[in-house]
Design a protein around this motif. Structure first.
Motif, PDB file in Angstrom:
ATOM      1  N   ARG A 198       0.831  -1.206   0.000  1.00 59.40           N
ATOM      2  CA  ARG A 198       0.000   0.000   0.000  1.00 59.40           C
ATOM      3  C   ARG A 198       0.869   1.261   0.000  1.00 59.40           C
ATOM      4  O   ARG A 198       0.544   2.253  -0.652  1.00 59.40           O
ATOM      5  CB  ARG A 198      -0.929  -0.003   1.217  1.00 59.40           C
ATOM      6  N   LYS A 199       1.971   1.216   0.706  1.00 64.80           N
ATOM      7  CA  LYS A 199       2.841   2.389   0.834  1.00 64.80           C
ATOM      8  C   LYS A 199       3.641   2.641  -0.438  1.00 64.80           C
ATOM      9  O   LYS A 199       3.869   3.792  -0.823  1.00 64.80           O
ATOM     10  CB  LYS A 199       3.786   2.195   2.019  1.00 64.80           C
ATOM     11  N   HIS A 200       4.054   1.586  -1.112  1.00 67.43           N
ATOM     12  CA  HIS A 200       4.990   1.737  -2.230  1.00 67.43           C
ATOM     13  C   HIS A 200       4.461   1.161  -3.544  1.00 67.43           C
ATOM     14  O   HIS A 200       5.251   0.823  -4.428  1.00 67.43           O
ATOM     15  CB  HIS A 200       6.315   1.046  -1.876  1.00 67.43           C
ATOM     16  N   HIS A 201       3.151   1.087  -3.705  1.00 70.49           N
ATOM     17  CA  HIS A 201       2.578   0.436  -4.890  1.00 70.49           C
ATOM     18  C   HIS A 201       3.024   1.098  -6.186  1.00 70.49           C
ATOM     19  O   HIS A 201       3.071   0.450  -7.239  1.00 70.49           O
ATOM     20  CB  HIS A 201       1.054   0.406  -4.802  1.00 70.49           C
ATOM     21  N   ASP A 202       3.364   2.398  -6.125  1.00 70.52           N
ATOM     22  CA  ASP A 202       3.775   3.081  -7.345  1.00 70.52           C
ATOM     23  C   ASP A 202       5.130   2.600  -7.858  1.00 70.52           C
ATOM     24  O   ASP A 202       5.501   2.887  -9.000  1.00 70.52           O
ATOM     25  CB  ASP A 202       3.821   4.589  -7.124  1.00 70.52           C
ATOM     26  N   ARG A 203       5.869   1.837  -7.037  1.00 71.60           N
ATOM     27  CA  ARG A 203       7.147   1.274  -7.460  1.00 71.60           C
ATOM     28  C   ARG A 203       7.062  -0.255  -7.598  1.00 71.60           C
ATOM     29  O   ARG A 203       8.087  -0.920  -7.735  1.00 71.60           O
ATOM     30  CB  ARG A 203       8.252   1.629  -6.436  1.00 71.60           C
ATOM     31  N   ILE A 204       5.841  -0.785  -7.558  1.00 70.57           N
ATOM     32  CA  ILE A 204       5.656  -2.251  -7.603  1.00 70.57           C
ATOM     33  C   ILE A 204       4.721  -2.608  -8.761  1.00 70.57           C
ATOM     34  O   ILE A 204       3.502  -2.707  -8.594  1.00 70.57           O
ATOM     35  CB  ILE A 204       5.095  -2.781  -6.266  1.00 70.57           C
ATOM     36  N   PRO A 205       5.280  -2.830  -9.956  1.00 67.66           N
ATOM     37  CA  PRO A 205       4.442  -3.215 -11.093  1.00 67.66           C
ATOM     38  C   PRO A 205       4.287  -4.717 -11.256  1.00 67.66           C
ATOM     39  O   PRO A 205       3.589  -5.171 -12.173  1.00 67.66           O
ATOM     40  CB  PRO A 205       5.228  -2.647 -12.277  1.00 67.66           C
ATOM     41  N   TYR A 206       4.926  -5.475 -10.342  1.00 68.75           N
ATOM     42  CA  TYR A 206       5.030  -6.920 -10.554  1.00 68.75           C
ATOM     43  C   TYR A 206       5.104  -7.599  -9.196  1.00 68.75           C
ATOM     44  O   TYR A 206       5.854  -7.160  -8.316  1.00 68.75           O
ATOM     45  CB  TYR A 206       6.315  -7.197 -11.352  1.00 68.75           C
ATOM     46  N   LEU A 207       4.321  -8.673  -9.020  1.00 67.02           N
ATOM     47  CA  LEU A 207       4.226  -9.335  -7.726  1.00 67.02           C
ATOM     48  C   LEU A 207       4.554 -10.826  -7.812  1.00 67.02           C
ATOM     49  O   LEU A 207       4.124 -11.505  -8.750  1.00 67.02           O
ATOM     50  CB  LEU A 207       2.807  -9.202  -7.159  1.00 67.02           C
ATOM     51  N   HIS A 208       5.289 -11.305  -6.822  1.00 66.50           N
ATOM     52  CA  HIS A 208       5.409 -12.740  -6.574  1.00 66.50           C
ATOM     53  C   HIS A 208       4.568 -13.072  -5.359  1.00 66.50           C
ATOM     54  O   HIS A 208       4.791 -12.522  -4.277  1.00 66.50           O
ATOM     55  CB  HIS A 208       6.869 -13.128  -6.308  1.00 66.50           C
ATOM     56  N   LEU A 209       3.606 -13.947  -5.534  1.00 62.01           N
ATOM     57  CA  LEU A 209       2.743 -14.368  -4.444  1.00 62.01           C
ATOM     58  C   LEU A 209       3.353 -15.599  -3.784  1.00 62.01           C
ATOM     59  O   LEU A 209       3.479 -16.655  -4.410  1.00 62.01           O
ATOM     60  CB  LEU A 209       1.335 -14.689  -4.945  1.00 62.01           C
TER      61      LEU A 209
END
Length: 292
Positions: A198-209
């Motif tokens: 939530r804090k840094h979503h603008d730098r997170i375009p890709y996720l490993h679940l």
């Protein structure tokens, strides 16, 4: 919001280009498709075919999109950087021929050899080492974008120089790189993955679940066990059974109108060949149940 759910060879116990204890690559892709995933990463370079025609034919056979490649090396040495650059030059011309494969996931080598546990790098670096580390990551990211138009996303990873929330935020401050954000590794590093997203979503375009067994994580940290040893004990558990609140993460994705891939990556090595598929299928059903 448009979330696409993929997987990767890591969830089939694949850590090396070739290893007798790893699931054969065609079985991996077949089971990935049958479990309901839409795409895959390449995994360790050389595990899947590295020529375009063979790779394209395999992905089409199993109805999988190519999402991206994996880069790894010692980001504190010129040799490590050159190794990563060479991988970019090997895979970049192939990857750019797949419209869906926009990412290259970069992580620095862990402190110890993943198979033997032997120390291969110091467990910490000083300020000068950190600045070199960041400069090299930036160099790699700039190179891939300028030469191939591919986005390098840095993967904070257990037992590396960028593991804790403080270290990740320092990396974000000292570079312009974006993240491949791994929820399980974030728990292992002592953080709250949903709050951090939530804090840094603008730098997170890709996720490993990935999920993490909190009690086992605490035991591992207390006893000073290696990451590799922890994996063999079941540290990164089946999604939905550990510390990560995936329902809350999905709400966070909705809040920012997330548009892109989430990749299930459950660290397992070594594992019996018949172990990954049932877990992967249950995981895909679980993610559908919570909305993904």
């Amino acid at each position: 919001m448009n979330i696409k759910v993929g997987s990767c060879p890591d969830s089939w116990g694949v850590w090396f280009p070739h290893h007798e204890k790893q699931t054969p690559w065609e079985r991996c892709l077949k089971e990935m498709h049958e479990a309901g995933y839409a795409g895959t990463e390449l995994g360790p370079t050389g595990y899947l075919p590295t020529d375009y025609d063979s790779l394209k034919a395999a992905l089409e056979r199993y109805e999988l999109d190519l999402i991206g490649a994996t880069l790894s090396g010692d980001m504190c040495s010129d040799e490590g950087v050159q190794t990563v650059m060479n991988t970019i030059d090997l895979l970049g011309p192939i990857q750019t021929r797949f419209a869906t494969a926009k990412y290259m996931v970069l992580f620095t080598d862990v402190y110890t050899d993943l198979e033997t546990g032997a120390l291969i790098h110091p467990a910490s670096i000083d300020d000068d080492g950190w600045q070199a580390f960041c400069a090299n990551i930036q160099k790699v990211a700039d190179y891939a974008m300028e030469k191939y138009g591919l986005l390098v996303v840095y993967h904070p990873h257990a037992q590396t120089y960028c593991e804790t929330e403080e270290e990740i935020e320092r990396l974000l401050h000292d570079t312009t790189v974006q993240l491949c954000f791994d929820t399980g590794h974030h728990v292992y590093g002592g953080g709250d993955p949903v709050a951090f997203f939530r804090k840094h979503h603008d730098r997170i375009p890709y996720l490993h679940l990935k999920d993490c067994n909190q009690a086992l994580r605490d035991k591992v940290k207390k006893e000073g066990l290696s990451f590799n040893k922890a994996i063999t004990m079941g540290l990164m558990c089946e999604p939905g059974s550990g510390a990560v609140d995936f329902s809350d993460l999905y709400k966070a994705l909705q809040e920012v109108d997330y548009d892109g891939w989430v990749v299930v990556e459950q660290d397992m090595f070594p594992c019996p060949f018949d172990q990954p598929y049932p877990i992967a299928k249950r995981t895909r059903e679980y993610l559908k149940k919570i909305g993904m």
